[in-house]
Design a protein around this motif. Structure first.
Motif, PDB file in Angstrom:
ATOM      1  N   ARG A 114       0.829  -1.220   0.000  1.00 13.74           N
ATOM      2  CA  ARG A 114       0.000   0.000   0.000  1.00 13.74           C
ATOM      3  C   ARG A 114       0.866   1.274   0.000  1.00 13.74           C
ATOM      4  O   ARG A 114       0.372   2.361   0.263  1.00 13.74           O
ATOM      5  CB  ARG A 114      -0.938   0.037   1.227  1.00 13.74           C
ATOM      6  CG  ARG A 114      -1.848  -1.173   1.379  1.00 13.74           C
ATOM      7  CD  ARG A 114      -3.109  -1.047   0.548  1.00 13.74           C
ATOM      8  NE  ARG A 114      -2.904  -1.024  -0.880  1.00 13.74           N
ATOM      9  CZ  ARG A 114      -2.716  -2.099  -1.641  1.00 13.74           C
ATOM     10  NH1 ARG A 114      -2.710  -3.291  -1.115  1.00 13.74           N
ATOM     11  NH2 ARG A 114      -2.531  -1.983  -2.944  1.00 13.74           N
ATOM     12  N   ARG A 115       2.154   1.113  -0.274  1.00 16.05           N
ATOM     13  CA  ARG A 115       3.095   2.239  -0.183  1.00 16.05           C
ATOM     14  C   ARG A 115       2.739   3.377  -1.143  1.00 16.05           C
ATOM     15  O   ARG A 115       2.947   4.542  -0.842  1.00 16.05           O
ATOM     16  CB  ARG A 115       4.508   1.720  -0.465  1.00 16.05           C
ATOM     17  CG  ARG A 115       5.606   2.671  -0.038  1.00 16.05           C
ATOM     18  CD  ARG A 115       6.960   2.000  -0.108  1.00 16.05           C
ATOM     19  NE  ARG A 115       7.134   0.982   0.911  1.00 16.05           N
ATOM     20  CZ  ARG A 115       7.922  -0.082   0.781  1.00 16.05           C
ATOM     21  NH1 ARG A 115       8.588  -0.278  -0.324  1.00 16.05           N
ATOM     22  NH2 ARG A 115       8.028  -0.952   1.769  1.00 16.05           N
ATOM     23  N   ASP A 116       2.182   3.035  -2.309  1.00 13.52           N
ATOM     24  CA  ASP A 116       1.884   4.064  -3.313  1.00 13.52           C
ATOM     25  C   ASP A 116       0.473   4.641  -3.186  1.00 13.52           C
ATOM     26  O   ASP A 116       0.068   5.484  -3.979  1.00 13.52           O
ATOM     27  CB  ASP A 116       2.066   3.487  -4.721  1.00 13.52           C
ATOM     28  CG  ASP A 116       3.517   3.121  -4.986  1.00 13.52           C
ATOM     29  OD1 ASP A 116       4.388   3.753  -4.376  1.00 13.52           O
ATOM     30  OD2 ASP A 116       3.761   2.188  -5.782  1.00 13.52           O
ATOM     31  N   ASP A 117      -0.303   4.142  -2.218  1.00 14.68           N
ATOM     32  CA  ASP A 117      -1.683   4.623  -2.055  1.00 14.68           C
ATOM     33  C   ASP A 117      -1.723   5.867  -1.174  1.00 14.68           C
ATOM     34  O   ASP A 117      -0.854   6.073  -0.323  1.00 14.68           O
ATOM     35  CB  ASP A 117      -2.570   3.536  -1.423  1.00 14.68           C
ATOM     36  CG  ASP A 117      -2.697   2.317  -2.335  1.00 14.68           C
ATOM     37  OD1 ASP A 117      -2.257   2.410  -3.488  1.00 14.68           O
ATOM     38  OD2 ASP A 117      -3.232   1.289  -1.879  1.00 14.68           O
ATOM     39  N   GLU A 118      -2.748   6.669  -1.405  1.00 19.34           N
ATOM     40  CA  GLU A 118      -2.935   7.879  -0.593  1.00 19.34           C
ATOM     41  C   GLU A 118      -3.904   7.543   0.552  1.00 19.34           C
ATOM     42  O   GLU A 118      -5.046   7.162   0.314  1.00 19.34           O
ATOM     43  CB  GLU A 118      -3.530   8.986  -1.469  1.00 19.34           C
ATOM     44  CG  GLU A 118      -3.439  10.362  -0.849  1.00 19.34           C
ATOM     45  CD  GLU A 118      -3.955  11.460  -1.794  1.00 19.34           C
ATOM     46  OE1 GLU A 118      -3.958  12.619  -1.352  1.00 19.34           O
ATOM     47  OE2 GLU A 118      -4.361  11.148  -2.935  1.00 19.34           O
ATOM     48  N   ILE A 119      -3.429   7.644   1.783  1.00 20.08           N
ATOM     49  CA  ILE A 119      -4.246   7.300   2.959  1.00 20.08           C
ATOM     50  C   ILE A 119      -4.844   8.598   3.520  1.00 20.08           C
ATOM     51  O   ILE A 119      -4.106   9.508   3.916  1.00 20.08           O
ATOM     52  CB  ILE A 119      -3.409   6.597   4.060  1.00 20.08           C
ATOM     53  CG1 ILE A 119      -2.490   5.518   3.465  1.00 20.08           C
ATOM     54  CG2 ILE A 119      -4.304   6.063   5.173  1.00 20.08           C
ATOM     55  CD1 ILE A 119      -3.190   4.345   2.845  1.00 20.08           C
ATOM     56  N   LEU A 120      -6.191   8.686   3.541  1.00 22.20           N
ATOM     57  CA  LEU A 120      -6.855   9.927   3.962  1.00 22.20           C
ATOM     58  C   LEU A 120      -7.840   9.673   5.107  1.00 22.20           C
ATOM     59  O   LEU A 120      -8.816   8.933   4.928  1.00 22.20           O
ATOM     60  CB  LEU A 120      -7.630  10.537   2.786  1.00 22.20           C
ATOM     61  CG  LEU A 120      -6.825  10.960   1.562  1.00 22.20           C
ATOM     62  CD1 LEU A 120      -7.747  11.200   0.389  1.00 22.20           C
ATOM     63  CD2 LEU A 120      -6.010  12.215   1.858  1.00 22.20           C
ATOM     64  N   PRO A 121      -7.612  10.257   6.287  1.00 24.21           N
ATOM     65  CA  PRO A 121      -8.598  10.104   7.367  1.00 24.21           C
ATOM     66  C   PRO A 121      -9.781  11.059   7.164  1.00 24.21           C
ATOM     67  O   PRO A 121      -9.626  12.132   6.571  1.00 24.21           O
ATOM     68  CB  PRO A 121      -7.813  10.465   8.633  1.00 24.21           C
ATOM     69  CG  PRO A 121      -6.677  11.309   8.157  1.00 24.21           C
ATOM     70  CD  PRO A 121      -6.443  11.012   6.711  1.00 24.21           C
ATOM     71  N   LEU A 122     -10.965  10.667   7.623  1.00 23.49           N
ATOM     72  CA  LEU A 122     -12.149  11.534   7.525  1.00 23.49           C
ATOM     73  C   LEU A 122     -12.960  11.414   8.810  1.00 23.49           C
ATOM     74  O   LEU A 122     -13.571  10.389   9.078  1.00 23.49           O
ATOM     75  CB  LEU A 122     -13.017  11.130   6.322  1.00 23.49           C
ATOM     76  CG  LEU A 122     -14.379  11.842   6.166  1.00 23.49           C
ATOM     77  CD1 LEU A 122     -14.207  13.341   6.014  1.00 23.49           C
ATOM     78  CD2 LEU A 122     -15.151  11.291   4.979  1.00 23.49           C
ATOM     79  N   PHE A 123     -12.906  12.480   9.623  1.00 18.13           N
ATOM     80  CA  PHE A 123     -13.722  12.506  10.843  1.00 18.13           C
ATOM     81  C   PHE A 123     -14.157  13.936  11.112  1.00 18.13           C
ATOM     82  O   PHE A 123     -13.723  14.876  10.429  1.00 18.13           O
ATOM     83  CB  PHE A 123     -12.972  11.904  12.046  1.00 18.13           C
ATOM     84  CG  PHE A 123     -11.533  12.348  12.173  1.00 18.13           C
ATOM     85  CD1 PHE A 123     -11.208  13.546  12.766  1.00 18.13           C
ATOM     86  CD2 PHE A 123     -10.511  11.545  11.676  1.00 18.13           C
ATOM     87  CE1 PHE A 123      -9.894  13.961  12.870  1.00 18.13           C
ATOM     88  CE2 PHE A 123      -9.179  11.949  11.773  1.00 18.13           C
ATOM     89  CZ  PHE A 123      -8.870  13.165  12.380  1.00 18.13           C
TER      90      PHE A 123
END
Length: 471
Positions: A302-311
């Motif tokens: 998952r190194r190339d994925d963009e991880i986005l939190p939403l709260f």
């Protein structure tokens, strides 16, 4: 001799009560000329607002667009309309535009409530964008500590708590000519208070239109509450969604909590093998989101994925990043139940559902309110999986067994059933909503719990004995 009352339908809603009284007895209000001037001023403002009314356009891409004529006819012909449509049908952003097309918003604002601040702000931005108007002008929003609405606005997004607070200074809600109660199926205390308040208000405000939207099939209850108001159903997702069950191996709650982050990484790897597309992950809270984000960032795949939190506490800039995707990277959005119904995250093709949410529940035995992580209802699980059938056929991975899903309650408990009634009674007293036993709740609390609530308040000295005995 009283003057005949002119047609007040072309005046501002906030002036109508005064003008009705003034035309009956002009002497009491400074004479006929003063009353006529007040009428002329209100009428002129109404004409200006009508002339500048935004003209909405529809691109025909949302399921709600297929029923535009039916919805317009229902709103025009009824004081209360209930729109029942699955998440993603477009009802939240399109209903205010339909109201504008019907000429609503001229005599007063189109008030549009959302259960969460994050949703109120992002929905306002979306509608303003579709109307080609800067945020705060034709479309504004008001949340706690932030009011971004101009005097000449037409649509006002707000949290349901804000509208409830406004009943203190504007008992008849004359600032509005239309009120949309969105996501009513969430049945928070504020929504239940508003539905009861509106039921009492509507006979006194025949010019006020109320639209209630629900994303679950429990709409009949709302209809009966408002004297069998019409219910319109709008289809939601347009593509099939495949459900995969991947239950956690551990049955112990503490171990399962540790295992969830690894299970999310495994599910993301499995979904990534199925093809391109963004992933939406549902988690119970902010802490779990941070843990899952850390696990995903450490995963080599998952190194190339963009991880986005939403709260809910997310900054404007971070939120903007989620609703306006850029670049070719796969996005993995980690969200609380705010993304279940209140917000539609664009481009989602896959969903990972932990089946958990943080729920406030009152323990009558311990006399404390606790914030528990609990299993979500079947209706909420369907809402979550429905999030990935918007852009193409989707896949939803549930991190629990199918038997577990079938044994869950059909709907989420309304907040009033889970709350400390002492707090509810005190809140109703502060909002001047009257006696809790006589208030027209959608689902009235048990009389025993009401008495228990009063007893607690008496012990604390928060209410007087007289008020308790007069019930």
């Amino acid at each position: 001799m009283p003057h005949p009352t002119p047609d007040l339908s072309q005046t501002l809603a906030r002036d109508r009560h005064f003008l009705t009284q003034a035309f009956k007895n002009p002497k009491r209000f400074g004479g006929s000329e003063a009353v006529q001037q007040k009428y002329a001023k209100s009428h002129e403002t109404w004409l200006k607002r009508q002339a500048a009314l935004p003209r909405p356009q529809y691109d025909g891409t949302l399921p709600v667009h297929a029923r535009l004529d039916d919805i317009k006819a229902a709103i025009a012909g009824n004081q209360v309309t209930i729109i029942c449509g699955e998440t993603g049908s477009g009802k939240t952003t399109q209903l205010p535009k339909i109201c504008l097309e019907l000429g609503r918003g001229t005599a007063g604002l189109v008030g549009h409530t959302q259960p969460r601040r994050l949703a109120a702000r992002s929905v306002a931005e979306r509608i303003a964008e579709e109307l080609g108007s800067p945020i705060g002008e034709a479309v504004g929003y008001k949340v706690r500590f932030n009011d971004n609405t101009r005097r000449d606005a037409y649509i006002k997004l707000m949290t349901d708590g804000i509208l409830l607070a406004e009943t203190q200074t504007d008992r008849y809600l004359t600032a509005y000519d239309t009120i949309i109660i969105d996501e009513a199926h969430e049945r928070s205390l504020n929504i239940d208070f508003l539905l009861g308040y509106l039921k009492q208000l509507l006979p006194r405000r025949p010019d006020l239109k109320v639209i209630i939207t629900s994303a679950t099939i429990d709409a009949e209850r709302f209809s009966q509450h408002f004297n069998n108001a019409p219910v319109l159903e709008v289809s939601g997702r347009t593509y099939p969604v495949e459900i995969l069950y991947r239950p956690l191996s551990s049955t112990d709650e503490d171990e399962a909590e540790i295992e969830i982050a690894d299970a999310i990484v495994d599910a993301a790897d499995e979904l990534a093998r199925l093809g391109r597309g963004d992933i939406l992950v549902f988690l119970p809270g902010e802490r779990e989101i941070r843990e899952a984000a850390e696990a995903l960032r450490k995963s080599p795949l998952r190194r190339d994925d963009e991880i986005l939190p939403l709260f809910a506490r997310l900054s404007n800039a971070e939120q903007h990043k989620i609703f306006h995707p850029t670049g070719n990277k796969r996005r993995i959005v980690l969200a609380t139940n705010v993304a279940e119904t209140s917000l539609t995250v664009p481009g989602i093709k896959y969903v990972i559902d932990t089946g958990l949410a943080r729920v406030k529940r009152y323990s009558a035995r311990a006399k404390v309110e606790q914030l528990h992580v609990e299993k979500i209802s079947q209706a909420a699980a369907r809402q979550r999986s429905g999030r990935c059938g918007r852009v193409s056929a989707g896949v939803a991975v549930r991190l629990y067994a199918e038997d577990d899903f079938n044994n869950r309650p059909a709907f989420t408990d309304p907040e009033i059933i889970r709350s400390n009634l002492a707090a509810v009674i005190l809140r109703m007293a502060a909002l001047k909503l009257g006696d809790v036993a006589a208030f027209p709740f959608l689902e009235a609390p048990d009389a025993r719990y009401i008495n228990d609530g009063f007893q607690v308040l008496l012990e604390l000295g928060a209410v007087e004995e007289v008020a308790y005995e007069n019930r």
